[in-house]
Design a protein around this motif. Structure first.
Motif, PDB file in Angstrom:
ATOM      1  N   GLU A 119       0.906  -1.036   0.160  1.00 20.15           N
ATOM      2  CA  GLU A 119       0.142  -0.209   0.354  1.00 20.15           C
ATOM      3  C   GLU A 119       0.815   0.986   0.198  1.00 20.15           C
ATOM      4  O   GLU A 119       0.192   2.148  -0.693  1.00 20.15           O
ATOM      5  CB  GLU A 119      -0.968   0.419   1.577  1.00 20.15           C
ATOM      6  CG  GLU A 119      -1.533  -1.113   1.034  1.00 20.15           C
ATOM      7  CD  GLU A 119      -2.768  -0.941   0.517  1.00 20.15           C
ATOM      8  OE1 GLU A 119      -2.861   0.330  -0.483  1.00 20.15           O
ATOM      9  OE2 GLU A 119      -3.774  -1.740  -0.195  1.00 20.15           O
ATOM     10  N   MET A 122       2.097   1.427  -3.305  1.00 18.61           N
ATOM     11  CA  MET A 122       0.976   1.805  -4.049  1.00 18.61           C
ATOM     12  C   MET A 122       0.704   3.827  -3.967  1.00 18.61           C
ATOM     13  O   MET A 122       0.801   4.415  -4.811  1.00 18.61           O
ATOM     14  CB  MET A 122      -0.288   1.543  -4.785  1.00 18.61           C
ATOM     15  CG  MET A 122      -1.119   1.474  -5.169  1.00 18.61           C
ATOM     16  SD  MET A 122      -2.530   0.521  -4.916  1.00 18.61           S
ATOM     17  CE  MET A 122      -3.095   0.589  -3.248  1.00 18.61           C
ATOM     18  N   GLY A 215      -3.751  -5.802  -5.104  1.00 18.66           N
ATOM     19  CA  GLY A 215      -4.954  -5.504  -6.306  1.00 18.66           C
ATOM     20  C   GLY A 215      -3.773  -5.820  -7.475  1.00 18.66           C
ATOM     21  O   GLY A 215      -4.382  -6.029  -8.211  1.00 18.66           O
ATOM     22  N   LYS A 217      -2.557  -3.531  -8.949  1.00 23.14           N
ATOM     23  CA  LYS A 217      -3.079  -1.870  -9.696  1.00 23.14           C
ATOM     24  C   LYS A 217      -1.693  -1.578 -10.146  1.00 23.14           C
ATOM     25  O   LYS A 217      -0.379  -1.229  -9.760  1.00 23.14           O
ATOM     26  CB  LYS A 217      -3.555  -0.837  -9.033  1.00 23.14           C
ATOM     27  CG  LYS A 217      -3.540   0.412  -9.724  1.00 23.14           C
ATOM     28  CD  LYS A 217      -3.866   1.501  -8.680  1.00 23.14           C
ATOM     29  CE  LYS A 217      -5.239   2.711  -8.905  1.00 23.14           C
ATOM     30  NZ  LYS A 217      -3.976   3.631  -9.555  1.00 23.14           N
ATOM     31  N   ASP A 218      -1.939  -1.252 -11.637  1.00 26.56           N
ATOM     32  CA  ASP A 218      -0.457  -0.644 -12.753  1.00 26.56           C
ATOM     33  C   ASP A 218      -0.098  -1.352 -13.058  1.00 26.56           C
ATOM     34  O   ASP A 218       1.315  -1.294 -13.286  1.00 26.56           O
ATOM     35  CB  ASP A 218      -0.473   0.597 -11.707  1.00 26.56           C
ATOM     36  CG  ASP A 218      -1.275   2.202 -12.119  1.00 26.56           C
ATOM     37  OD1 ASP A 218      -2.532   1.283 -12.852  1.00 26.56           O
ATOM     38  OD2 ASP A 218      -1.488   2.948 -11.092  1.00 26.56           O
ATOM     39  N   GLU A 220       1.428  -3.880 -15.607  1.00 27.09           N
ATOM     40  CA  GLU A 220       0.901  -4.036 -16.509  1.00 27.09           C
ATOM     41  C   GLU A 220       1.845  -5.662 -17.490  1.00 27.09           C
ATOM     42  O   GLU A 220       2.408  -5.684 -17.446  1.00 27.09           O
ATOM     43  CB  GLU A 220       1.389  -2.916 -17.643  1.00 27.09           C
ATOM     44  CG  GLU A 220       1.189  -2.008 -16.989  1.00 27.09           C
ATOM     45  CD  GLU A 220       1.163  -0.682 -17.972  1.00 27.09           C
ATOM     46  OE1 GLU A 220       0.795  -0.209 -18.598  1.00 27.09           O
ATOM     47  OE2 GLU A 220       2.651  -0.923 -18.123  1.00 27.09           O
ATOM     48  N   ASN A 235      -2.859  -8.517 -11.650  1.00 30.28           N
ATOM     49  CA  ASN A 235      -3.350  -7.596 -11.336  1.00 30.28           C
ATOM     50  C   ASN A 235      -4.996  -7.786 -12.015  1.00 30.28           C
ATOM     51  O   ASN A 235      -5.237  -8.111 -12.932  1.00 30.28           O
ATOM     52  CB  ASN A 235      -3.098  -6.050 -12.633  1.00 30.28           C
ATOM     53  CG  ASN A 235      -3.203  -4.680 -12.558  1.00 30.28           C
ATOM     54  OD1 ASN A 235      -5.025  -4.868 -11.685  1.00 30.28           O
ATOM     55  ND2 ASN A 235      -2.942  -4.142 -13.313  1.00 30.28           N
ATOM     56  N   SER A 236      -5.431  -7.402 -10.982  1.00 27.61           N
ATOM     57  CA  SER A 236      -7.120  -7.634 -10.836  1.00 27.61           C
ATOM     58  C   SER A 236      -7.362  -6.632 -10.507  1.00 27.61           C
ATOM     59  O   SER A 236      -8.886  -6.269 -10.786  1.00 27.61           O
ATOM     60  CB  SER A 236      -7.319  -8.748  -9.258  1.00 27.61           C
ATOM     61  OG  SER A 236      -7.064  -7.819  -8.325  1.00 27.61           O
ATOM     62  N   VAL A 237      -7.126  -5.549 -10.592  1.00 22.68           N
ATOM     63  CA  VAL A 237      -8.153  -4.022 -10.730  1.00 22.68           C
ATOM     64  C   VAL A 237      -8.442  -3.354 -11.509  1.00 22.68           C
ATOM     65  O   VAL A 237      -8.527  -2.993 -12.481  1.00 22.68           O
ATOM     66  CB  VAL A 237      -6.992  -2.850  -9.892  1.00 22.68           C
ATOM     67  CG1 VAL A 237      -7.243  -1.423 -10.011  1.00 22.68           C
ATOM     68  CG2 VAL A 237      -6.964  -3.559  -8.389  1.00 22.68           C
ATOM     69  N   ASN A 238      -7.047  -2.881 -12.720  1.00 26.85           N
ATOM     70  CA  ASN A 238      -6.376  -2.753 -13.650  1.00 26.85           C
ATOM     71  C   ASN A 238      -5.483  -3.446 -15.082  1.00 26.85           C
ATOM     72  O   ASN A 238      -4.698  -3.211 -15.348  1.00 26.85           O
ATOM     73  CB  ASN A 238      -6.269  -0.816 -14.327  1.00 26.85           C
ATOM     74  CG  ASN A 238      -4.973  -0.827 -13.369  1.00 26.85           C
ATOM     75  OD1 ASN A 238      -4.539  -1.808 -12.537  1.00 26.85           O
ATOM     76  ND2 ASN A 238      -4.546  -0.328 -13.467  1.00 26.85           N
TER      77      ASN A 238
END
Length: 328
Positions: A119, A122, A215, A217-218, A220, A235-238
């Protein structure tokens, strides 16, 4: 139905008689029915093991019961089947090959970059005064990496020290290093500090932990892992796909090993090219006399190679980079 797990972990902690410990530890793992690959060195442990949930729980309990490894952080994945075929536990000079063996140069037990929990990482990664640095090899970051991360053109982590000069342009920034599970960052961040970088951080638990707790996030693409799965989703967010087929350029996340056992290059290849190229990275590899049969997966169980195989040519050919062993 049995539930299987795969454990990724490392621990920098001095081990006396490490070679003897490796032999004993191998027998212990076998007694639990585990499969995997563990590197033991005087500086600590680095491993990925897989087996039933019960066996993995027992393994973690025993490792944590040893005062030397009580701080070990296990990353746990639930898998449909064990992620290895056999169990290996070997003694080596380092638990991740860096060429930085001298504890008087760097010692991860004494000084490394500040650990950031997922966290925290991020929250910091997109600041203007921050540079996110991927310390992994080409074949790893080619299939997945953090958005806007600085990547290095290296075939093995042992080449990282040679890239320090290229990073000097970022000395006025906060450097956030990351790798698969954290082990490379321990040495990379320590070396950056030694070379005069003042604010150096590392993603605690690496990409794998970031995926589980933030998650992913970011991040790729997919994360390369050193077991039969080859790559995993984090990545489960984006989520997105950033890798392309080596042969035709089509977007694909499928990574395989070249069917030529002398090459064995890790590379991304779409299914169409996979069948057309018979799982090879080049036409030269397609013509190799010991080419393995391609079954669509691109994964091959290691077997002894014929004595007449010219392994020297593997290192000289640009398509045959030397490969790393287990590295998290």
């Amino acid at each position: 139905m049995s539930t299987y797990q795969t454990l990724l972990y490392y621990c920098y902690s001095p081990i006396e008689n490490a070679e003897e410990f490796a032999a004993t530890h191998l027998e212990f793992c076998k007694s639990l029915g585990l499969v995997g690959r563990i590197i033991v060195a005087d500086e600590g442990l680095n491993g990925t093991v897989s087996g039933t949930a019960e066996a993995c729980q027992r393994y973690m309990q025993e490792v944590h019961a040893d005062p030397r490894f009580a701080k070990t952080d296990f990353k746990i994945d639930v898998v449909e089947e064990p992620s290895f075929i056999k169990m290996h536990c070997r003694y080596k000079a380092e638990i991740v090959h860096s060429g930085l063996r001298d504890p008087l140069v760097i010692d991860p037990n004494k000084e490394t970059g500040k650990h950031l929990e997922p966290e925290e990482f991020m929250e910091m990664k997109d600041r203007d005064d921050v540079v996110v640095l991927d310390v992994r090899s080409n074949y790893e970051h080619s299939v997945g990496r953090f958005k806007n991360a600085v990547t290095l053109d290296i075939e093995n982590f042992r080449e990282f020290p040679e890239k320090i000069k290229e990073l000097e342009q970022y000395k006025d920034k906060k450097i956030l290093t990351y790798c698969t599970g954290g082990i490379k960052c321990e040495k990379a961040s320590a070396l950056l500090l030694k070379e005069g970088f003042e604010e150096v951080y590392q993603l605690h638990g690496g990409i794998i932990k970031y995926g589980k707790e933030a998650g992913g996030k970011d991040f790729e693409g997919k994360c390369y892992v050193f077991d039969n799965r080859v790559t995993v989703d984090v990545n489960s967010v984006n989520p997105s796909v950033v890798s392309t087929c080596k042969n035709c350029g089509t977007v694909t996340s499928k990574m395989i090993n070249c069917a030529n056992p002398v090459c064995n290059e890790h590379f991304t290849q779409c299914d169409v090219c996979g069948w057309e190229m018979q799982g090879c990275c080049s036409t030269a590899c397609m013509e190799h006399p010991h080419k393995r049969e391609y079954d669509g997966t691109g994964y091959y169980v290691k077997v002894p190679q014929p004595v007449n195989v010219d392994k020297i040519s593997k290192r000289k050919h640009k398509n045959f980079p030397p490969k790393e062993t287990t590295s998290l």
